[in-house]
Scaffold this motif. Structure first.
Motif, PDB file in Angstrom:
ATOM      1  N   GLU A  93      -4.203  31.545 -92.713  1.00 55.19           N
ATOM      2  CA  GLU A  93      -3.973  30.865 -93.988  1.00 55.19           C
ATOM      3  C   GLU A  93      -3.505  31.805 -95.088  1.00 55.19           C
ATOM      4  N   SER A  94      -3.744  33.100 -94.927  1.00 52.60           N
ATOM      5  CA  SER A  94      -3.266  34.038 -95.940  1.00 52.60           C
ATOM      6  C   SER A  94      -3.069  35.417 -95.327  1.00 52.60           C
ATOM      7  N   ILE A  95      -2.269  36.205 -96.038  1.00 54.03           N
ATOM      8  CA  ILE A  95      -2.005  37.576 -95.626  1.00 54.03           C
ATOM      9  C   ILE A  95      -2.233  38.472 -96.840  1.00 54.03           C
ATOM     10  N   GLU A  96      -2.988  39.535 -96.617  1.00 55.38           N
ATOM     11  CA  GLU A  96      -3.279  40.495 -97.677  1.00 55.38           C
ATOM     12  C   GLU A  96      -2.647  41.831 -97.281  1.00 55.38           C
ATOM     13  N   ILE A 132      -2.802  45.580 -93.379  1.00 56.24           N
ATOM     14  CA  ILE A 132      -2.427  44.172 -93.411  1.00 56.24           C
ATOM     15  C   ILE A 132      -3.588  43.391 -92.818  1.00 56.24           C
ATOM     16  N   ILE A 133      -4.117  42.473 -93.627  1.00 55.50           N
ATOM     17  CA  ILE A 133      -5.278  41.694 -93.207  1.00 55.50           C
ATOM     18  C   ILE A 133      -4.906  40.218 -93.239  1.00 55.50           C
ATOM     19  N   LEU A 134      -5.057  39.569 -92.087  1.00 51.67           N
ATOM     20  CA  LEU A 134      -4.792  38.134 -91.987  1.00 51.67           C
ATOM     21  C   LEU A 134      -6.107  37.385 -92.049  1.00 51.67           C
ATOM     22  N   LYS A 135      -6.177  36.352 -92.892  1.00 49.95           N
ATOM     23  CA  LYS A 135      -7.350  35.476 -92.941  1.00 49.95           C
ATOM     24  C   LYS A 135      -7.042  34.303 -92.037  1.00 49.95           C
ATOM     25  N   LEU A 136      -7.733  34.251 -90.909  1.00 48.17           N
ATOM     26  CA  LEU A 136      -7.492  33.181 -89.944  1.00 48.17           C
ATOM     27  C   LEU A 136      -8.070  31.867 -90.448  1.00 48.17           C
ATOM     28  N   LYS A 137      -7.450  30.747 -90.063  1.00 50.22           N
ATOM     29  CA  LYS A 137      -7.959  29.432 -90.441  1.00 50.22           C
ATOM     30  C   LYS A 137      -9.297  29.168 -89.777  1.00 50.22           C
ATOM     31  N   LYS A 138      -9.403  29.589 -88.537  1.00 49.97           N
ATOM     32  CA  LYS A 138     -10.661  29.433 -87.790  1.00 49.97           C
ATOM     33  C   LYS A 138     -11.076  30.818 -87.318  1.00 49.97           C
TER      34      LYS A 138
END
Length: 104
Positions: free
Chosen positions: A49-52, A65-71
């Motif tokens: 849902e997002s990328i930092e 690079i950190i990805l916030k997964l939906k699940k």
């Protein structure tokens, strides 16, 4: 205070600080990065849902690079993974298009 003595004192302080920093870095004490492990495995954009993006600097010597997964949890991705380079390139293109819209 003698000017030569002041210059010598400042020089010694700078040399001492540089040596301490080198020792800390060699010992791995610059471990202030948020990501300790990275994955290069492809993660479909529908799954996050997002990328930092955290640029290198300070105590961390690499771009993170950190990805916030939906699940599920957040996942650190290798910024040099070929698929991530494409994602970053696409993000940069989108950012440039929004900054300088073309009149049609």
């Amino acid at each position: 205070m003698n000017p030569c003595a002041a210059i010598l004192l400042v020089s010694l302080l700078l040399i001492g600080h540089s040596a301490d920093a080198a020792i800390l870095e060699a010992n791995g004490s610059y471990q202030n990065c948020r990501c300790m492990k990275h994955t290069s495995d492809f993660i479909h954009p529908k799954k996050y849902e997002s990328i930092e993006i955290i640029p290198l600097g300070g105590a961390c010597r690499t771009t993170e690079i950190i990805l916030k997964l939906k699940k599920g949890p957040k996942v650190c991705v290798n910024p040099n993974a070929p698929w991530m380079k494409k994602v970053l390139s696409n993000l940069q293109s989108q950012k440039e298009q929004r900054a300088f819209p073309q009149n049609e």
